[in-house]
Design a protein around this motif. Structure first.
Motif, PDB file in Angstrom:
ATOM      1  N   UNK A  21     -33.966  -1.603   5.032  1.00 58.77           N
ATOM      2  CA  UNK A  21     -34.854  -1.065   6.201  1.00 58.77           C
ATOM      3  C   UNK A  21     -34.238  -0.505   7.458  1.00 58.77           C
ATOM      4  N   UNK A  22     -33.393   0.242   7.211  1.00 61.15           N
ATOM      5  CA  UNK A  22     -32.661   0.822   8.418  1.00 61.15           C
ATOM      6  C   UNK A  22     -33.614   2.019   9.105  1.00 61.15           C
ATOM      7  N   UNK A  23     -33.391   2.093  10.295  1.00 62.17           N
ATOM      8  CA  UNK A  23     -34.044   3.408  10.907  1.00 62.17           C
ATOM      9  C   UNK A  23     -33.407   4.748  10.344  1.00 62.17           C
ATOM     10  N   UNK A  24     -34.142   5.615  10.706  1.00 60.99           N
ATOM     11  CA  UNK A  24     -33.659   7.031  10.257  1.00 60.99           C
ATOM     12  C   UNK A  24     -34.164   7.344   8.790  1.00 60.99           C
ATOM     13  N   UNK A  25     -33.426   8.422   8.393  1.00 59.93           N
ATOM     14  CA  UNK A  25     -33.744   8.837   7.022  1.00 59.93           C
ATOM     15  C   UNK A  25     -32.442   9.149   6.163  1.00 59.93           C
ATOM     16  N   UNK A  46     -29.673  10.303   8.562  1.00 55.53           N
ATOM     17  CA  UNK A  46     -30.058  10.876   9.868  1.00 55.53           C
ATOM     18  C   UNK A  46     -30.663   9.757  10.953  1.00 55.53           C
ATOM     19  N   UNK A  47     -29.973   9.527  12.132  1.00 58.27           N
ATOM     20  CA  UNK A  47     -30.860   8.921  12.855  1.00 58.27           C
ATOM     21  C   UNK A  47     -31.262   9.688  13.975  1.00 58.27           C
ATOM     22  N   UNK A  48     -32.577   9.876  14.367  1.00 56.50           N
ATOM     23  CA  UNK A  48     -32.884  10.933  15.286  1.00 56.50           C
ATOM     24  C   UNK A  48     -32.601  10.336  16.773  1.00 56.50           C
ATOM     25  N   UNK A  49     -32.655  11.339  17.684  1.00 56.96           N
ATOM     26  CA  UNK A  49     -32.501  10.890  19.143  1.00 56.96           C
ATOM     27  C   UNK A  49     -33.645  10.263  19.431  1.00 56.96           C
ATOM     28  N   UNK A  50     -33.161   9.005  20.286  1.00 61.68           N
ATOM     29  CA  UNK A  50     -34.245   8.178  20.998  1.00 61.68           C
ATOM     30  C   UNK A  50     -34.114   6.918  19.953  1.00 61.68           C
ATOM     31  N   UNK A  51     -33.530   6.838  18.968  1.00 58.89           N
ATOM     32  CA  UNK A  51     -33.295   5.526  17.953  1.00 58.89           C
ATOM     33  C   UNK A  51     -32.173   5.052  18.049  1.00 58.89           C
ATOM     34  N   UNK A  52     -31.855   3.611  18.152  1.00 56.15           N
ATOM     35  CA  UNK A  52     -30.766   3.099  17.661  1.00 56.15           C
ATOM     36  C   UNK A  52     -30.785   2.241  16.373  1.00 56.15           C
ATOM     37  N   UNK A  79     -24.200  -1.129  18.166  1.00 53.93           N
ATOM     38  CA  UNK A  79     -25.133  -0.145  18.264  1.00 53.93           C
ATOM     39  C   UNK A  79     -24.773   1.171  17.759  1.00 53.93           C
ATOM     40  N   UNK A  80     -25.403   1.877  16.712  1.00 55.29           N
ATOM     41  CA  UNK A  80     -25.206   3.230  16.620  1.00 55.29           C
ATOM     42  C   UNK A  80     -26.403   4.070  17.403  1.00 55.29           C
TER      43      UNK A  80
END
Length: 409
Positions: free
Chosen positions: A85-89, A107-113, A210-211
């Motif tokens: 359940x990681x953020x991004x796609x 891919x982790x979009x801008x604004x996400x950590x 954090x990434x």
């Protein structure tokens, strides 16, 4: 190392039927005595069956025989499982500027950590890995820089057992900001330590760090910089229920730039003449493909020997083009056809015909070979010695993959 010893004991019985490997392949793999050689795998469900398959056991066998210089290419997207359940796609959502040139990615979009942890971008390596973890280890990552945003990450390595201590990190955080959106590479070095005896984990950022998006990672690898010879083993394709038809068309759908990106990353870890072997294992699922072949001829049904051969031709042409686009030369790419293992006595007629078609094609091409599994181990031996999975003959037991891989190596 116990499994490797067991493999050595099994080889004598398995290979008693004959060679099964031609001289062209022996000569090509002989390069691994004097330089690095990459082995790339394409296969059906047997590639990863049971969580091991050829991916584990062929890699173990080849590196036990030839030595290893590193992990080989690892897909970043493959280190971000859906259950985490990681953020991004994964392999979707990348900026348009990168569309068509990426093989796979996270891919982790801008604004996400995203907090880095063992199952999100982390990659564990056993203490017994044949590249020798005591050496000077280089972690190399292919990632994207972006024209907008302020993302960052900081590669690190830790002891992958209690107390789980981070032992080294990149000197500073790496910014993903740049003048334009484009792919880049970075390297992080873990210096040699003759007393290092623990398993290790390398990750995009230290565990629990954090990434920061935007971040896009495509491939990474770890190698021992002192190892000038030996092999790595990496999987290009492995999917349950797939035949040569799907392998060819799905790799075509990736696009030549994406395939060139894959092979380009592999080539950068090589030395000498930068040689690569591609092993293709298929046959069991091809028997059910009532559709025209997808190779250059497209005249025969895919389940026939002519169709099987045409699909192999298509794969060879696609691989050659991608290898060339990545900067490789024709004489440094070798393809080994490995039609599926025997499943009965007498064996399935279509499988027999596929092996003959693969043998004929290999004889026509200067850079191709055919591994004849029935010459390495008979179906009777496989049944007697427990080489099949308990649920059927389409797949093998761990013992079966291990013994046959060791015999091929």
């Amino acid at each position: 190392m116990k499994t490797l010893i067991t493999s050595a004991v099994l080889v004598a019985a398995v290979s008693a039927n004959g060679g099964g490997v031609d001289q062209k392949l022996k000569d090509f793999m002989g390069k691994s005595k004097t330089q690095r050689v990459a082995v790339v795998a394409i296969g059906d469900s047997n590639q990863d069956f049971g969580g091991h398959g050829w991916t584990q056991h062929m890699a173990e066998a080849i590196t036990a025989k030839a030595g290893a210089y590193g992990t080989g290419l690892v897909e970043v997207g493959g280190r971000v499982p859906s259950w985490a359940k990681a953020k991004g796609t994964v392999s979707s959502g990348a900026p348009a500027e990168l569309a068509g040139q990426l093989f796979s990615y996270w891919y982790l979009p801008a604004g996400e950590t995203q907090k880095s942890n063992w199952n999100v971008t982390g990659y564990g390596i056993a203490a017994s890995h044949p590249m020798d973890l005591r050496g000077r280890l280089k972690y190399r990552l292919q990632y994207a820089q972006f024209a907008t945003g302020a993302g960052s990450f900081r590669p690190a390595a830790r002891i992958n057992q209690p107390p789980w201590k981070t032992i080294a990190s990149a000197p500073a955080a790496i910014s993903t900001s740049g003048e334009k959106t484009a792919m880049q590479q970075t390297e992080f070095i873990l210096e040699a330590d003759p007393n290092r005896t623990t398993p290790l984990m390398f990750s995009v950022s230290a565990v629990n760090a954090m990434i920061t998006g935007p971040f896009l990672g495509e491939f990474f690898s770890v190698e021992n910089t002192a190892k000038e010879t030996g092999c790595t083993y990496q999987k290009l394709y492995g999917a349950g229920g797939h035949s040569l038809h799907e392998m060819l068309n799905n790799l075509r759908a990736k696009g030549e730039p994406a395939l060139a990106s894959y092979f380009g990353f592999v080539r950068q870890s090589l030395n000498g003449d930068q040689s690569c072997l591609v092993m293709i294992n298929s046959g069991l699922n091809d028997r059910n493909r009532k559709i025209l072949s997808s190779g250059p001829e497209k005249k025969a049904m895919a389940d026939t020997s002519a169709g099987y051969q045409d699909n192999l031709k298509g794969l060879v042409l696609l691989l050659e083009k991608a290898w060339s686009d990545a900067g490789g030369t024709a004489d440094t790419l070798h393809v080994a056809f490995m039609p599926s293992h025997p499943i009965s006595t007498p064996d399935d007629a279509k499988l027999v015909s596929y092996r003959q078609a693969a043998q004929e094609l290999a004889a026509q091409l200067p850079n191709a070979s055919c591994i004849q599994l029935p010459e390495i181990v008979s179906q009777a031996t496989m049944a007697k010695d427990g080489y099949y999975d308990e649920r059927g003959n389409a797949h093998l037991s761990s013992k079966g993959y291990q013994a046959i891989s060791a015999a091929i190596a």
